[in-house]
Design a protein around this motif. Structure first.
Motif, PDB file in Angstrom:
ATOM      1  N   GLU A 115      13.533  25.094   0.077  1.00 30.67           N
ATOM      2  CA  GLU A 115      14.356  23.944  -0.292  1.00 30.67           C
ATOM      3  C   GLU A 115      14.530  23.870  -1.810  1.00 30.67           C
ATOM      4  O   GLU A 115      15.607  23.545  -2.309  1.00 30.67           O
ATOM      5  CB  GLU A 115      13.719  22.659   0.215  1.00 30.67           C
ATOM      6  N   ALA A 116      13.469  24.203  -2.549  1.00 29.15           N
ATOM      7  CA  ALA A 116      13.560  24.174  -4.013  1.00 29.15           C
ATOM      8  C   ALA A 116      14.575  25.192  -4.509  1.00 29.15           C
ATOM      9  O   ALA A 116      15.338  24.920  -5.449  1.00 29.15           O
ATOM     10  CB  ALA A 116      12.189  24.442  -4.624  1.00 29.15           C
ATOM     11  N   ARG A 117      14.615  26.366  -3.883  1.00 27.31           N
ATOM     12  CA  ARG A 117      15.597  27.378  -4.283  1.00 27.31           C
ATOM     13  C   ARG A 117      17.014  26.898  -4.007  1.00 27.31           C
ATOM     14  O   ARG A 117      17.946  27.177  -4.772  1.00 27.31           O
ATOM     15  CB  ARG A 117      15.332  28.702  -3.555  1.00 27.31           C
ATOM     16  N   GLU A 118      17.185  26.177  -2.908  1.00 23.31           N
ATOM     17  CA  GLU A 118      18.513  25.653  -2.583  1.00 23.31           C
ATOM     18  C   GLU A 118      18.925  24.556  -3.563  1.00 23.31           C
ATOM     19  O   GLU A 118      20.091  24.456  -3.948  1.00 23.31           O
ATOM     20  CB  GLU A 118      18.515  25.106  -1.147  1.00 23.31           C
ATOM     21  N   ARG A 119      17.960  23.753  -3.993  1.00 21.99           N
ATOM     22  CA  ARG A 119      18.268  22.657  -4.917  1.00 21.99           C
ATOM     23  C   ARG A 119      18.462  23.167  -6.349  1.00 21.99           C
ATOM     24  O   ARG A 119      19.153  22.540  -7.135  1.00 21.99           O
ATOM     25  CB  ARG A 119      17.152  21.618  -4.891  1.00 21.99           C
ATOM     26  N   VAL A 120      17.793  24.260  -6.676  1.00 25.12           N
ATOM     27  CA  VAL A 120      17.883  24.922  -7.979  1.00 25.12           C
ATOM     28  C   VAL A 120      17.184  24.120  -9.077  1.00 25.12           C
ATOM     29  O   VAL A 120      16.433  24.658  -9.879  1.00 25.12           O
ATOM     30  CB  VAL A 120      19.344  25.206  -8.385  1.00 25.12           C
ATOM     31  N   ARG A 121      17.437  22.822  -9.143  1.00 31.06           N
ATOM     32  CA  ARG A 121      16.869  21.981 -10.188  1.00 31.06           C
ATOM     33  C   ARG A 121      16.849  20.539  -9.699  1.00 31.06           C
ATOM     34  O   ARG A 121      17.424  20.203  -8.665  1.00 31.06           O
ATOM     35  CB  ARG A 121      17.708  22.072 -11.470  1.00 31.06           C
ATOM     36  N   THR A 122      16.170  19.689 -10.462  1.00 32.47           N
ATOM     37  CA  THR A 122      16.225  18.258 -10.168  1.00 32.47           C
ATOM     38  C   THR A 122      17.617  17.743 -10.488  1.00 32.47           C
ATOM     39  O   THR A 122      18.164  18.028 -11.562  1.00 32.47           O
ATOM     40  CB  THR A 122      15.169  17.501 -10.988  1.00 32.47           C
ATOM     41  N   LEU A 123      18.196  17.003  -9.559  1.00 33.89           N
ATOM     42  CA  LEU A 123      19.543  16.473  -9.737  1.00 33.89           C
ATOM     43  C   LEU A 123      19.452  15.022 -10.188  1.00 33.89           C
ATOM     44  O   LEU A 123      18.901  14.178  -9.500  1.00 33.89           O
ATOM     45  CB  LEU A 123      20.322  16.554  -8.417  1.00 33.89           C
ATOM     46  N   TYR A 124      19.982  14.763 -11.393  1.00 34.63           N
ATOM     47  CA  TYR A 124      19.971  13.407 -11.937  1.00 34.63           C
ATOM     48  C   TYR A 124      21.301  12.727 -11.636  1.00 34.63           C
ATOM     49  O   TYR A 124      22.362  13.257 -11.957  1.00 34.63           O
ATOM     50  CB  TYR A 124      19.715  13.434 -13.443  1.00 34.63           C
ATOM     51  N   LEU A 125      21.221  11.559 -11.014  1.00 30.33           N
ATOM     52  CA  LEU A 125      22.383  10.763 -10.662  1.00 30.33           C
ATOM     53  C   LEU A 125      22.357   9.472 -11.478  1.00 30.33           C
ATOM     54  O   LEU A 125      21.348   9.159 -12.118  1.00 30.33           O
ATOM     55  CB  LEU A 125      22.368  10.464  -9.163  1.00 30.33           C
ATOM     56  N   PRO A 126      23.451   8.720 -11.486  1.00 32.03           N
ATOM     57  CA  PRO A 126      23.498   7.518 -12.334  1.00 32.03           C
ATOM     58  C   PRO A 126      22.344   6.546 -12.134  1.00 32.03           C
ATOM     59  O   PRO A 126      21.874   5.943 -13.082  1.00 32.03           O
ATOM     60  CB  PRO A 126      24.842   6.887 -11.959  1.00 32.03           C
ATOM     61  N   HIS A 127      21.883   6.381 -10.883  1.00 30.58           N
ATOM     62  CA  HIS A 127      20.865   5.368 -10.640  1.00 30.58           C
ATOM     63  C   HIS A 127      19.592   5.924 -10.002  1.00 30.58           C
ATOM     64  O   HIS A 127      18.693   5.159  -9.679  1.00 30.58           O
ATOM     65  CB  HIS A 127      21.435   4.255  -9.734  1.00 30.58           C
ATOM     66  N   THR A 128      19.534   7.222  -9.829  1.00 25.09           N
ATOM     67  CA  THR A 128      18.348   7.802  -9.209  1.00 25.09           C
ATOM     68  C   THR A 128      18.339   9.297  -9.491  1.00 25.09           C
ATOM     69  O   THR A 128      19.138   9.790 -10.276  1.00 25.09           O
ATOM     70  CB  THR A 128      18.364   7.541  -7.681  1.00 25.09           C
ATOM     71  N   LYS A 129      17.427  10.023  -8.875  1.00 30.50           N
ATOM     72  CA  LYS A 129      17.407  11.471  -9.005  1.00 30.50           C
ATOM     73  C   LYS A 129      16.879  12.076  -7.721  1.00 30.50           C
ATOM     74  O   LYS A 129      16.179  11.430  -6.946  1.00 30.50           O
ATOM     75  CB  LYS A 129      16.537  11.902 -10.180  1.00 30.50           C
ATOM     76  N   MET A 130      17.236  13.338  -7.487  1.00 34.47           N
ATOM     77  CA  MET A 130      16.760  14.090  -6.336  1.00 34.47           C
ATOM     78  C   MET A 130      15.893  15.219  -6.868  1.00 34.47           C
ATOM     79  O   MET A 130      16.399  16.217  -7.378  1.00 34.47           O
ATOM     80  CB  MET A 130      17.934  14.635  -5.530  1.00 34.47           C
ATOM     81  N   PRO A 131      14.569  15.087  -6.829  1.00 31.85           N
ATOM     82  CA  PRO A 131      13.695  16.097  -7.426  1.00 31.85           C
ATOM     83  C   PRO A 131      13.748  17.423  -6.684  1.00 31.85           C
ATOM     84  O   PRO A 131      13.917  17.460  -5.459  1.00 31.85           O
ATOM     85  CB  PRO A 131      12.309  15.465  -7.344  1.00 31.85           C
ATOM     86  N   MET A 132      13.625  18.507  -7.441  1.00 24.31           N
ATOM     87  CA  MET A 132      13.623  19.832  -6.839  1.00 24.31           C
ATOM     88  C   MET A 132      12.391  20.004  -5.960  1.00 24.31           C
ATOM     89  O   MET A 132      12.456  20.589  -4.878  1.00 24.31           O
ATOM     90  CB  MET A 132      13.645  20.902  -7.933  1.00 24.31           C
ATOM     91  N   LEU A 133      11.251  19.498  -6.423  1.00 20.37           N
ATOM     92  CA  LEU A 133       9.994  19.558  -5.674  1.00 20.37           C
ATOM     93  C   LEU A 133       9.506  18.133  -5.424  1.00 20.37           C
ATOM     94  O   LEU A 133       9.858  17.216  -6.169  1.00 20.37           O
ATOM     95  CB  LEU A 133       8.925  20.308  -6.476  1.00 20.37           C
ATOM     96  N   PRO A 134       8.694  17.928  -4.395  1.00 16.60           N
ATOM     97  CA  PRO A 134       8.079  16.613  -4.222  1.00 16.60           C
ATOM     98  C   PRO A 134       7.364  16.218  -5.515  1.00 16.60           C
ATOM     99  O   PRO A 134       6.780  17.066  -6.197  1.00 16.60           O
ATOM    100  CB  PRO A 134       7.088  16.832  -3.076  1.00 16.60           C
ATOM    101  N   LEU A 135       7.391  14.955  -5.871  1.00 18.35           N
ATOM    102  CA  LEU A 135       6.846  14.524  -7.155  1.00 18.35           C
ATOM    103  C   LEU A 135       5.354  14.803  -7.284  1.00 18.35           C
ATOM    104  O   LEU A 135       4.850  14.963  -8.397  1.00 18.35           O
ATOM    105  CB  LEU A 135       7.138  13.038  -7.368  1.00 18.35           C
ATOM    106  N   ALA A 136       4.637  14.873  -6.163  1.00 15.74           N
ATOM    107  CA  ALA A 136       3.218  15.223  -6.234  1.00 15.74           C
ATOM    108  C   ALA A 136       3.024  16.629  -6.798  1.00 15.74           C
ATOM    109  O   ALA A 136       1.966  16.946  -7.352  1.00 15.74           O
ATOM    110  CB  ALA A 136       2.577  15.124  -4.854  1.00 15.74           C
TER     111      ALA A 136
END
Length: 222
Positions: A115-136
């Protein structure tokens, strides 16, 4: 008038983004395609990864004795790279770039790695973000947090301060464990360099930061 009309049209286009883009962002912020890190399955998978032994422990070089800094935006929680420097004699400096090593926990076939390879990087959006890896992982175990020893991959080379060239054969990539000595922001570093802050003069940066600045300045023409 024609020029003014064109300028006004362009300003409107920029200030009113494509509705489909707004809709896409809203759907992303609403959780479409978004991994739920609090999902029991995700938590269990992350916990299992964190409990794995370090397969590279025996060959990790201990670089925790270096003065290492991270330099990021004040809001950044995924501190994935750090910098160090030490004198190398004859007007030269050895520079280290430390990258947090997620392979300490993740294997290439793990679902979270896929999943991390598919996401490539953390995606930052105007009001939130989609982390590449679980935050832990991304913001804790694989983050170069101040005062915490972290498995890393380190790239190093010796820079000649006179002309900014690299000493041939000095480059290396090392499996390491590093420790962040200070978590700095861009504004803090700028203030250190200029010796001024919003509340007056700031402390002189440590010698390691002075060496990093000298190396970066020397390399700039390259």
């Amino acid at each position: 008038p024609a020029e003014k009309h064109l300028v006004r049209s362009e300003l409107l286009r920029v200030s009113r983004p494509d509705p489909s883009l707004r809709e896409h962002i809203a759907r992303l912020e609403g959780g479409l395609g978004r991994r739920d890190d609090d999902n029991p399955g995700t938590r269990a998978a992350t916990s299992a990864l964190l409990s794995r032994p370090d397969q590279d422990e025996a060959r990790r070089k201990d670089l925790t004795g270096l003065y290492t800094v991270t330099i990021d935006d004040a809001s950044t929680v995924e501190l994935d790279d750090g910098l160090s420097a030490e004198p190398a004699g004859d007007g030269r400096v050895r520079v280290f770039v430390h990258i947090a090593d997620p392979t300490r926990y993740l294997g290439p076939e793990d679902p979270l790695a896929t999943e991390a390879r598919e996401r490539v990087r953390t995606l930052y959006l105007p009001h939130t973000k989609m982390p590449m890896l679980p935050l832990a992982l991304g913001a804790e175990a694989c983050s170069l947090r101040e005062g915490v020893d972290t498995p890393s991959l380190t790239v190093t080379a010796v820079v000649r301060l006179g002309d900014g060239s690299l000493v041939e054969g000095s480059e290396d990539v090392i499996t390491t464990v590093t420790g962040s000595s200070a978590r700095l922001t861009y504004d803090t570093v700028d203030a250190m360099i200029e010796n001024k802050g919003s509340n007056g003069p700031v402390p002189t940066p440590p010698g390691a930061l002075q060496m990093l600045l000298s190396a970066a300045t020397a390399r700039r023409p390259w």
